[in-house]
Scaffold this motif. Structure first.
Motif, mmCIF file in Angstrom:
data_model
loop_
_atom_site.group_PDB
_atom_site.id
_atom_site.type_symbol
_atom_site.label_atom_id
_atom_site.label_comp_id
_atom_site.label_asym_id
_atom_site.label_seq_id
_atom_site.Cartn_x
_atom_site.Cartn_y
_atom_site.Cartn_z
ATOM 1 N N GLY A 107 0.806 -1.213 0.000
ATOM 2 C CA GLY A 107 0.000 0.000 0.000
ATOM 3 C C GLY A 107 0.838 1.261 0.000
ATOM 4 O O GLY A 107 2.057 1.225 0.119
ATOM 5 N N PHE A 108 0.142 2.385 -0.161
ATOM 6 C CA PHE A 108 0.775 3.694 -0.077
ATOM 7 C C PHE A 108 0.739 4.158 1.375
ATOM 8 O O PHE A 108 -0.169 3.811 2.120
ATOM 9 C CB PHE A 108 -0.013 4.721 -0.905
ATOM 10 N N VAL A 109 1.691 4.982 1.753
ATOM 11 C CA VAL A 109 1.658 5.600 3.064
ATOM 12 C C VAL A 109 0.850 6.879 2.925
ATOM 13 O O VAL A 109 1.088 7.675 2.020
ATOM 14 C CB VAL A 109 3.083 5.908 3.569
ATOM 15 N N GLY A 110 -0.139 7.055 3.804
ATOM 16 C CA GLY A 110 -0.974 8.248 3.742
ATOM 17 C C GLY A 110 -2.109 8.144 4.731
ATOM 18 O O GLY A 110 -2.271 7.141 5.422
ATOM 19 N N ALA A 111 -2.898 9.192 4.779
ATOM 20 C CA ALA A 111 -4.040 9.242 5.681
ATOM 21 C C ALA A 111 -5.216 8.500 5.059
ATOM 22 O O ALA A 111 -5.660 8.847 3.970
ATOM 23 C CB ALA A 111 -4.411 10.687 5.976
ATOM 24 N N GLY A 112 -5.690 7.478 5.732
ATOM 25 C CA GLY A 112 -6.813 6.695 5.218
ATOM 26 C C GLY A 112 -6.435 5.990 3.934
ATOM 27 O O GLY A 112 -5.383 5.384 3.824
ATOM 28 N N LEU A 113 -7.300 6.072 2.923
ATOM 29 C CA LEU A 113 -7.043 5.426 1.642
ATOM 30 C C LEU A 113 -6.326 6.349 0.661
ATOM 31 O O LEU A 113 -5.956 5.931 -0.425
ATOM 32 C CB LEU A 113 -8.363 4.942 1.031
#
Length: 194
Positions: A107-113
């Motif tokens: 996945g990507f690192v970030g807030a929520g999706l």
């Protein structure tokens, strides 16, 4: 996320330069220990799916260090952020899907999706850190650990590590001499774990 309707054949060199200027750095999480394999798979997918005009750089931050193993110093490459890869890209549904569906990407690192880009300041700090010229020593010792001195005037003495200087590859060992604890500075190569 906006959808890019340009195909690689429709993109002129000027538009590609413009897209490169719009590109931001994102951090993707991958299976730890498989960073190289994931980068190779992602580079291959970028070419085969024709998204070179959206995904520009794929970087595994590493640095050169000196590791002491079994009494010998060897050069090694250390991953600065195991399990993470930096990708410079123009984020849209298509480029997100290419990265997200690459085998090994979790996945990507970030807030929520929503993937969150990292700032240029953060990217520059990471790049400066990995390009530091002086190699770092890496030893498997910890403060308070009991060790045996293997070289020098205190050979075969036992002691306890009081301090570790990774920059210089030295440890300060408290050695009991005449029932008194005496600090002795030694090279990583001069001590061994018990």
């Amino acid at each position: 996320m906006t959808e890019n309707t340009n195909t690689p054949q429709d993109t002129t060199p000027e538009e590609t330069t413009s897209l490169q200027d719009q590109a931001k750095w994102y951090v993707i999480h991958v299976q730890t220990g498989h960073e190289g394999r994931v980068r190779a798979a992602l580079e291959q997918r970028v070419k085969s799916l024709g998204v070179e005009d959206q995904i520009f750089d794929i970087v595994i931050p590493t640095r050169e260090i000196v590791v002491v193993k079994k009494g010998k110093k060897t050069n090694a490459t250390e991953k600065v952020f195991p399990g993470y890869i930096l990708v410079r890209m123009v984020l849209d549904d298509n480029s997100w899907l290419v990265v997200r569906t690459t085998e090994g990407v979790t996945g990507f690192v970030g807030a929520g999706l929503k993937p969150t880009p990292i700032t240029e300041k953060e990217v520059n700090a990471i790049m400066r850190f990995v390009q530091q010229e002086q190699p770092k020593f890496k030893a498997k010792f910890s403060v308070g650990e009991a060790v045996k001195i293997t070289e020098g005037p205190f050979t075969d003495f036992l002691g306890t590590i009081e301090a570790i200087d990774d920059e210089r590859g030295k440890v300060r060992v408290l050695v009991s001499i005449f029932d008194r604890e005496t600090p002795v500075e030694l090279d990583f190569l001069q001590v061994a774990k018990l």
